[in-house]
Design a protein around this motif. Structure first.
Motif, mmCIF file in Angstrom:
data_model
loop_
_atom_site.group_PDB
_atom_site.id
_atom_site.type_symbol
_atom_site.label_atom_id
_atom_site.label_comp_id
_atom_site.label_asym_id
_atom_site.label_seq_id
_atom_site.Cartn_x
_atom_site.Cartn_y
_atom_site.Cartn_z
ATOM 1 N N THR A 1 38.575 49.103 42.037
ATOM 2 C CA THR A 1 38.845 49.633 40.700
ATOM 3 C C THR A 1 37.731 50.561 40.223
ATOM 4 N N SER A 2 36.619 50.578 40.961
ATOM 5 C CA SER A 2 35.540 51.513 40.642
ATOM 6 C C SER A 2 35.809 52.892 41.226
ATOM 7 N N VAL A 3 36.533 52.951 42.344
ATOM 8 C CA VAL A 3 36.766 54.238 43.006
ATOM 9 C C VAL A 3 38.174 54.771 42.773
ATOM 10 N N ALA A 4 39.040 53.990 42.157
ATOM 11 C CA ALA A 4 40.405 54.450 41.893
ATOM 12 C C ALA A 4 40.912 53.838 40.598
ATOM 13 N N SER A 5 41.773 54.560 39.905
ATOM 14 C CA SER A 5 42.337 54.073 38.638
ATOM 15 C C SER A 5 43.489 53.127 38.930
ATOM 16 N N VAL A 6 43.146 51.920 39.325
ATOM 17 C CA VAL A 6 44.135 50.902 39.654
ATOM 18 C C VAL A 6 43.769 49.619 38.919
ATOM 19 N N THR A 7 44.729 48.698 38.898
ATOM 20 C CA THR A 7 44.501 47.371 38.343
ATOM 21 C C THR A 7 44.587 46.350 39.467
ATOM 22 N N ALA A 8 43.675 45.387 39.461
ATOM 23 C CA ALA A 8 43.671 44.356 40.496
ATOM 24 C C ALA A 8 43.841 42.984 39.855
ATOM 25 N N ILE A 9 44.656 42.151 40.491
ATOM 26 C CA ILE A 9 44.857 40.765 40.064
ATOM 27 C C ILE A 9 44.282 39.869 41.156
ATOM 28 N N VAL A 10 43.356 38.987 40.773
ATOM 29 C CA VAL A 10 42.662 38.147 41.747
ATOM 30 C C VAL A 10 42.924 36.684 41.441
ATOM 31 N N VAL A 11 43.223 35.921 42.491
ATOM 32 C CA VAL A 11 43.318 34.469 42.389
ATOM 33 C C VAL A 11 42.204 33.882 43.239
ATOM 34 N N SER A 12 41.342 33.085 42.620
ATOM 35 C CA SER A 12 40.219 32.498 43.333
ATOM 36 C C SER A 12 40.694 31.374 44.248
ATOM 37 N N GLY B 1 41.162 28.579 41.783
ATOM 38 C CA GLY B 1 42.496 28.903 41.306
ATOM 39 C C GLY B 1 42.501 29.753 40.056
ATOM 40 N N ILE B 2 41.323 30.155 39.593
ATOM 41 C CA ILE B 2 41.226 30.964 38.368
ATOM 42 C C ILE B 2 41.784 32.367 38.630
ATOM 43 N N ILE B 3 42.570 32.860 37.685
ATOM 44 C CA ILE B 3 43.173 34.192 37.787
ATOM 45 C C ILE B 3 42.337 35.177 36.977
ATOM 46 N N SER B 4 42.010 36.316 37.589
ATOM 47 C CA SER B 4 41.242 37.355 36.897
ATOM 48 C C SER B 4 41.983 38.680 36.999
ATOM 49 N N ILE B 5 41.844 39.488 35.954
ATOM 50 C CA ILE B 5 42.417 40.834 35.932
ATOM 51 C C ILE B 5 41.262 41.829 35.887
ATOM 52 N N VAL B 6 41.236 42.750 36.838
ATOM 53 C CA VAL B 6 40.110 43.672 36.991
ATOM 54 C C VAL B 6 40.598 45.104 36.843
ATOM 55 N N LYS B 7 39.834 45.900 36.097
ATOM 56 C CA LYS B 7 40.170 47.307 35.919
ATOM 57 C C LYS B 7 38.908 48.083 35.582
ATOM 58 N N ASN B 8 38.836 49.335 36.056
ATOM 59 C CA ASN B 8 37.695 50.216 35.769
ATOM 60 C C ASN B 8 36.365 49.592 36.170
ATOM 61 N N GLY B 9 36.354 48.886 37.289
ATOM 62 C CA GLY B 9 35.114 48.334 37.806
ATOM 63 C C GLY B 9 34.568 47.166 37.026
ATOM 64 N N ALA B 10 35.408 46.489 36.237
ATOM 65 C CA ALA B 10 34.948 45.343 35.438
ATOM 66 C C ALA B 10 36.074 44.326 35.321
ATOM 67 N N ILE B 11 35.690 43.072 35.156
ATOM 68 C CA ILE B 11 36.691 42.025 34.950
ATOM 69 C C ILE B 11 37.154 42.095 33.502
ATOM 70 N N ARG B 12 38.383 42.548 33.330
ATOM 71 C CA ARG B 12 38.913 42.693 31.973
ATOM 72 C C ARG B 12 39.246 41.327 31.375
ATOM 73 N N LYS B 13 39.791 40.440 32.190
ATOM 74 C CA LYS B 13 40.189 39.128 31.678
ATOM 75 C C LYS B 13 39.980 38.070 32.753
ATOM 76 N N LYS B 14 39.178 37.056 32.431
ATOM 77 C CA LYS B 14 39.002 35.907 33.300
ATOM 78 C C LYS B 14 39.791 34.747 32.702
ATOM 79 N N TYR B 15 40.218 33.839 33.542
ATOM 80 C CA TYR B 15 41.090 32.737 33.110
ATOM 81 C C TYR B 15 42.385 33.304 32.526
#
Length: 281
Positions: A228-239, A243-257
Protein backbone atom coordinates in the motif's frame (compact mmCIF):
# COMPACT_ATOMS: atom_id res chain seq x y z
CA UNK A 1 30.32 57.91 -12.61
CA UNK A 2 30.05 54.13 -12.64
CA UNK A 3 28.69 54.16 -9.10
CA UNK A 4 26.13 56.81 -10.01
CA UNK A 5 24.90 54.81 -13.01
CA UNK A 6 24.57 51.65 -10.97
CA UNK A 7 22.64 53.50 -8.29
CA UNK A 8 20.29 54.99 -10.87
CA UNK A 9 19.65 51.56 -12.39
CA UNK A 10 18.86 50.01 -9.01
CA UNK A 11 16.50 52.85 -8.12
CA UNK A 12 14.24 52.37 -11.12
CA UNK A 13 10.57 51.98 -10.27
CA UNK A 14 8.75 48.67 -10.57
CA UNK A 15 6.99 49.60 -13.81
CA UNK A 16 10.27 50.38 -15.54
CA UNK A 17 11.70 47.04 -14.45
CA UNK A 18 8.70 45.20 -15.87
CA UNK A 19 9.15 47.05 -19.18
CA UNK A 20 12.84 46.11 -19.27
CA UNK A 21 11.94 42.50 -18.51
CA UNK A 22 9.47 42.23 -21.39
CA UNK A 23 11.93 43.94 -23.72
CA UNK A 24 14.57 41.35 -22.84
CA UNK A 25 11.92 38.64 -23.24
CA UNK A 26 11.66 39.48 -26.91
CA UNK A 27 15.37 38.87 -27.34
CA UNK A 28 15.52 35.65 -25.28
CA UNK A 29 11.98 34.30 -25.68
CA UNK A 30 13.06 30.72 -26.47
CA UNK A 31 15.12 30.40 -23.28
CA UNK A 32 12.31 31.91 -21.19
CA UNK A 33 9.71 29.57 -22.67
CA UNK A 34 11.92 26.53 -22.03
CA UNK A 35 12.43 27.58 -18.41
CA UNK A 36 8.71 28.20 -17.97
CA UNK A 37 7.82 24.74 -19.33
CA UNK A 38 10.45 23.11 -17.11
CA UNK A 39 9.15 24.85 -14.00
CA UNK A 40 5.53 24.11 -14.92
CA UNK A 41 6.19 20.38 -15.37
CA UNK A 42 8.10 20.13 -12.09
CA UNK A 43 5.46 21.89 -10.07
CA UNK A 44 2.60 20.05 -11.76
CA UNK A 45 3.92 16.77 -10.38
CA UNK A 46 4.78 18.37 -7.05
CA UNK A 47 1.25 19.74 -6.67
CA UNK A 48 -0.24 16.42 -7.80
CA UNK A 49 1.60 14.51 -5.09
CA UNK A 50 0.72 17.07 -2.44
CA UNK A 51 -2.94 17.22 -3.45
CA UNK A 52 -3.38 13.45 -3.50
CA UNK A 53 -1.79 13.19 -0.08
CA UNK A 54 -3.68 16.16 1.40
CA UNK A 55 -0.69 18.46 1.68
CA UNK A 56 -2.81 21.58 1.29
CA UNK A 57 -0.79 23.74 3.67
CA UNK A 58 2.44 22.80 1.96
CA UNK A 59 0.90 23.61 -1.44
CA UNK A 60 0.23 27.15 -0.21
CA UNK A 61 3.85 27.53 0.95
CA UNK A 62 5.24 26.25 -2.36
CA UNK A 63 2.89 28.47 -4.37
CA UNK A 64 3.89 31.54 -2.38
CA UNK A 65 7.57 30.76 -2.84
CA UNK A 66 7.18 30.24 -6.59
CA UNK A 67 5.28 33.51 -7.03
CA UNK A 68 7.84 35.35 -4.94
CA UNK A 69 10.70 33.88 -6.99
CA UNK A 70 8.95 34.76 -10.25
CA UNK A 71 8.36 38.33 -9.12
CA UNK A 72 11.98 38.70 -8.10
CA UNK A 73 13.14 37.18 -11.38
CA UNK A 74 11.03 39.61 -13.41
CA UNK A 75 11.75 42.78 -11.47
CA UNK A 76 15.23 42.50 -9.99
CA UNK A 77 18.12 43.06 -12.33
CA UNK A 78 20.58 41.32 -10.01
CA UNK A 79 18.50 38.15 -9.69
CA UNK A 80 20.37 35.36 -11.46
CA UNK A 81 18.76 32.34 -13.12
CA UNK A 82 20.96 30.10 -11.03
CA UNK A 83 19.17 31.23 -7.88
CA UNK A 84 15.81 30.20 -9.31
CA UNK A 85 17.20 26.82 -10.33
CA UNK A 86 18.68 26.28 -6.86
CA UNK A 87 15.34 27.20 -5.28
CA UNK A 88 13.51 24.70 -7.48
CA UNK A 89 15.98 21.96 -6.62
CA UNK A 90 15.64 22.73 -2.90
CA UNK A 91 11.86 22.55 -3.07
CA UNK A 92 12.01 19.30 -5.06
CA UNK A 93 14.38 17.75 -2.52
CA UNK A 94 12.20 18.90 0.37
CA UNK A 95 9.04 17.47 -1.19
CA UNK A 96 10.80 14.21 -2.06
CA UNK A 97 12.07 13.89 1.52
CA UNK A 98 8.67 14.53 3.06
CA UNK A 99 6.62 12.53 0.56
CA UNK A 100 9.02 9.82 -0.58
CA UNK A 101 6.49 7.01 -0.32
CA UNK A 102 3.66 9.05 -1.82
CA UNK A 103 5.78 10.07 -4.81
CA UNK A 104 6.62 6.45 -5.63
CA UNK A 105 2.95 5.52 -5.36
CA UNK A 106 1.84 8.44 -7.56
CA UNK A 107 4.43 7.74 -10.25
CA UNK A 108 3.46 4.07 -10.33
CA UNK A 109 -0.24 4.87 -10.62
CA UNK A 110 0.43 7.32 -13.46
CA UNK A 111 1.93 4.52 -15.56
CA UNK A 112 -1.01 2.12 -15.42
CA UNK A 113 -4.48 2.13 -16.86
CA UNK A 114 -7.42 2.51 -14.54
CA UNK A 115 -9.52 -0.56 -14.11
CA UNK A 116 -12.46 -1.06 -16.45
CA UNK A 117 -13.88 -3.87 -14.31
CA UNK A 118 -16.73 -1.64 -13.17
CA UNK A 119 -18.32 -2.06 -16.61
CA UNK A 120 -19.14 -5.67 -15.70
CA UNK A 121 -20.54 -4.96 -12.24
CA UNK A 122 -24.07 -4.35 -11.08
CA UNK A 123 -25.36 -3.04 -7.77
CA UNK A 124 -26.64 -6.49 -6.83
CA UNK A 125 -23.38 -8.06 -7.89
CA UNK A 126 -21.33 -5.68 -5.75
CA UNK A 127 -23.49 -6.29 -2.70
CA UNK A 128 -23.10 -10.05 -3.14
CA UNK A 129 -19.31 -9.78 -3.53
CA UNK A 130 -19.05 -7.65 -0.38
CA UNK A 131 -21.19 -10.12 1.55
CA UNK A 132 -19.15 -13.11 0.40
CA UNK A 133 -15.82 -11.41 1.14
CA UNK A 134 -16.86 -10.30 4.62
CA UNK A 135 -18.12 -13.79 5.41
CA UNK A 136 -14.85 -15.38 4.30
CA UNK A 137 -12.67 -12.94 6.25
CA UNK A 138 -14.70 -13.38 9.42
CA UNK A 139 -14.65 -17.18 9.09
CA UNK A 140 -10.86 -17.17 8.73
CA UNK A 141 -10.57 -14.81 11.69
CA UNK A 142 -12.53 -17.17 13.91
CA UNK A 143 -10.29 -20.08 12.88
CA UNK A 144 -7.01 -18.08 13.15
CA UNK A 145 -6.26 -18.65 9.49
CA UNK A 146 -3.83 -16.08 8.14
CA UNK A 147 -4.87 -14.17 5.02
CA UNK A 148 -3.86 -11.16 2.95
CA UNK A 149 -6.27 -9.76 0.35
CA UNK A 150 -5.34 -6.83 -1.90
CA UNK A 151 -8.08 -4.79 -3.60
CA UNK A 152 -6.46 -3.59 -6.81
CA UNK A 153 -7.41 -1.41 -9.79
CA UNK A 154 -4.86 -3.06 -12.08
CA UNK A 155 -2.30 -0.70 -10.53
CA UNK A 156 0.09 -3.22 -8.98
CA UNK A 157 3.65 -3.65 -10.25
CA UNK A 158 3.72 -6.40 -12.86
CA UNK A 159 6.28 -8.34 -10.83
CA UNK A 160 3.76 -8.86 -8.02
CA UNK A 161 1.25 -10.57 -10.29
CA UNK A 162 3.97 -12.64 -11.95
CA UNK A 163 5.16 -13.87 -8.55
CA UNK A 164 1.81 -15.59 -7.99
CA UNK A 165 -0.69 -17.60 -9.99
CA UNK A 166 -3.44 -16.07 -12.11
CA UNK A 167 -6.71 -17.79 -11.19
CA UNK A 168 -9.35 -15.41 -12.59
CA UNK A 169 -12.06 -16.95 -10.39
CA UNK A 170 -15.40 -15.66 -9.15
CA UNK A 171 -15.42 -14.14 -5.68
CA UNK A 172 -17.11 -16.47 -3.22
CA UNK A 173 -16.45 -17.14 0.45
CA UNK A 174 -15.65 -20.78 -0.33
CA UNK A 175 -13.06 -19.82 -2.94
CA UNK A 176 -11.37 -17.27 -0.69
CA UNK A 177 -11.18 -19.69 2.23
CA UNK A 178 -9.92 -22.46 -0.03
CA UNK A 179 -7.02 -20.32 -1.22
CA UNK A 180 -5.93 -19.52 2.34
CA UNK A 181 -6.47 -22.99 3.76
CA UNK A 182 -3.18 -23.73 5.61
CA UNK A 183 -2.34 -26.76 3.48
CA UNK A 184 -3.22 -25.09 0.19
CA UNK A 185 -0.22 -24.33 -2.07
CA UNK A 186 -1.05 -20.61 -2.40
CA UNK A 187 -1.95 -19.81 1.19
CA UNK A 188 1.30 -18.04 2.11
CA UNK A 189 1.01 -15.38 -0.59
CA UNK A 190 -1.43 -12.54 -1.16
CA UNK A 191 -4.71 -12.73 -3.03
CA UNK A 192 -5.34 -9.96 -5.56
CA UNK A 193 -8.94 -8.98 -6.25
CA UNK A 194 -9.71 -6.89 -9.32
CA UNK A 195 -13.34 -5.90 -9.70
CA UNK A 196 -15.57 -8.96 -9.65
CA UNK A 197 -12.76 -11.53 -9.92
CA UNK A 198 -10.06 -13.10 -7.78
CA UNK A 199 -7.38 -12.27 -10.30
CA UNK A 200 -4.33 -13.88 -8.72
CA UNK A 201 -3.22 -15.71 -5.58
CA UNK A 202 0.04 -16.70 -3.93
CA UNK A 203 1.58 -13.31 -4.81
CA UNK A 204 4.66 -12.04 -2.99
CA UNK A 205 4.57 -8.40 -1.91
CA UNK A 206 7.32 -5.92 -0.98
CA UNK A 207 7.81 -5.82 2.79
CA UNK A 208 7.85 -2.55 4.73
CA UNK A 209 11.32 -2.09 6.22
CA UNK A 210 10.78 0.82 8.60
CA UNK A 211 12.62 0.60 11.93
CA UNK A 212 9.59 2.18 13.61
CA UNK A 213 7.42 -0.89 13.04
CA UNK A 214 6.88 -3.13 16.07
CA UNK A 215 9.16 -6.17 16.05
CA UNK A 216 6.20 -8.44 16.70
CA UNK A 217 4.49 -7.34 13.48
CA UNK A 218 4.22 -10.34 11.18
CA UNK A 219 5.17 -10.69 7.54
CA UNK A 220 1.58 -10.33 6.31
CA UNK A 221 1.20 -6.95 7.97
CA UNK A 222 4.59 -5.82 6.70
CA UNK A 223 3.61 -6.96 3.22
CA UNK A 224 0.32 -5.06 3.45
CA UNK A 225 2.14 -1.91 4.55
CA UNK A 226 4.70 -2.39 1.79
CA UNK A 227 2.28 -2.85 -1.09
CA UNK A 228 0.00 0.00 0.00
CA UNK A 229 3.08 2.23 0.13
CA UNK A 230 3.94 1.68 -3.54
CA UNK A 231 0.42 1.43 -4.98
CA UNK A 232 -2.98 2.98 -4.29
CA UNK A 233 -4.59 -0.22 -3.09
CA UNK A 234 -6.37 -1.44 0.03
CA UNK A 235 -5.20 -4.53 1.90
CA UNK A 236 -7.19 -6.70 4.31
CA UNK A 237 -5.07 -8.76 6.72
CA UNK A 238 -6.07 -11.61 9.01
CA UNK A 239 -3.47 -12.44 11.64
CA UNK A 240 -2.58 -16.13 11.85
CA UNK A 241 -1.56 -15.79 15.50
CA UNK A 242 -4.51 -13.81 16.86
CA UNK A 243 -7.20 -13.80 14.18
CA UNK A 244 -7.29 -10.00 14.37
CA UNK A 245 -8.48 -8.32 11.16
CA UNK A 246 -6.69 -5.17 9.98
CA UNK A 247 -7.40 -2.80 7.10
CA UNK A 248 -4.33 -1.16 5.55
CA UNK A 249 -4.15 1.74 3.12
CA UNK A 250 -1.58 4.37 2.09
CA UNK A 251 1.21 2.61 3.97
CA UNK A 252 -0.58 2.66 7.34
CA UNK A 253 -2.99 0.51 9.29
CA UNK A 254 -6.25 2.37 8.92
CA UNK A 255 -8.24 0.08 11.21
CA UNK A 256 -7.11 -2.62 13.63
CA UNK A 257 -9.60 -5.02 15.19
CA UNK A 258 -11.85 -4.46 12.18
CA UNK A 259 -15.38 -5.89 12.41
CA UNK A 260 -17.99 -6.64 9.77
CA UNK A 261 -19.03 -2.98 9.49
CA UNK A 262 -15.42 -1.88 8.96
CA UNK A 263 -14.91 -4.50 6.27
CA UNK A 264 -18.09 -3.45 4.49
CA UNK A 265 -16.97 0.18 4.56
CA UNK A 266 -13.55 -0.67 3.10
CA UNK A 267 -15.05 -2.86 0.38
CA UNK A 268 -17.77 -0.31 -0.40
CA UNK A 269 -15.13 2.40 -0.74
CA UNK A 270 -13.27 0.18 -3.19
CA UNK A 271 -16.27 -0.69 -5.35
CA UNK A 272 -18.26 2.54 -5.12
CA UNK A 273 -15.34 4.94 -5.28
CA UNK A 274 -12.20 3.49 -6.85
CA UNK A 275 -13.71 1.17 -9.44
CA UNK A 276 -16.53 3.54 -10.41
CA UNK A 277 -14.10 6.36 -11.18
CA UNK A 278 -13.88 5.11 -14.78
CA UNK A 279 -17.36 3.69 -15.18
CA UNK A 280 -20.84 3.49 -13.71
CA UNK A 281 -22.45 0.47 -12.13
Amino acid sequence: MGILVASTKDDRDLGTRFIDFFQSFGQNWLAYIFQFILVAVIFYYVFKVLKINKGGKFIAVVTFFVLLSGLAFATTSSFDNEILIIAIIMIALLVFTMFNTEIKRTLLDSNVKKSKKADNLTVTGVELIIEETVRAVQNMSKKDIGALIVLSNENLPEGIIESGTVVNASITSQMIEAVFYPKAPLHDGAMVIEGNKIYAAGCFLPLAQSDKLPKEMGSRHRAALGVTSVASVTAIVVSEETGIISIVKNGAIRKKYADAADLKNALSEYYWSDLTAEGKL
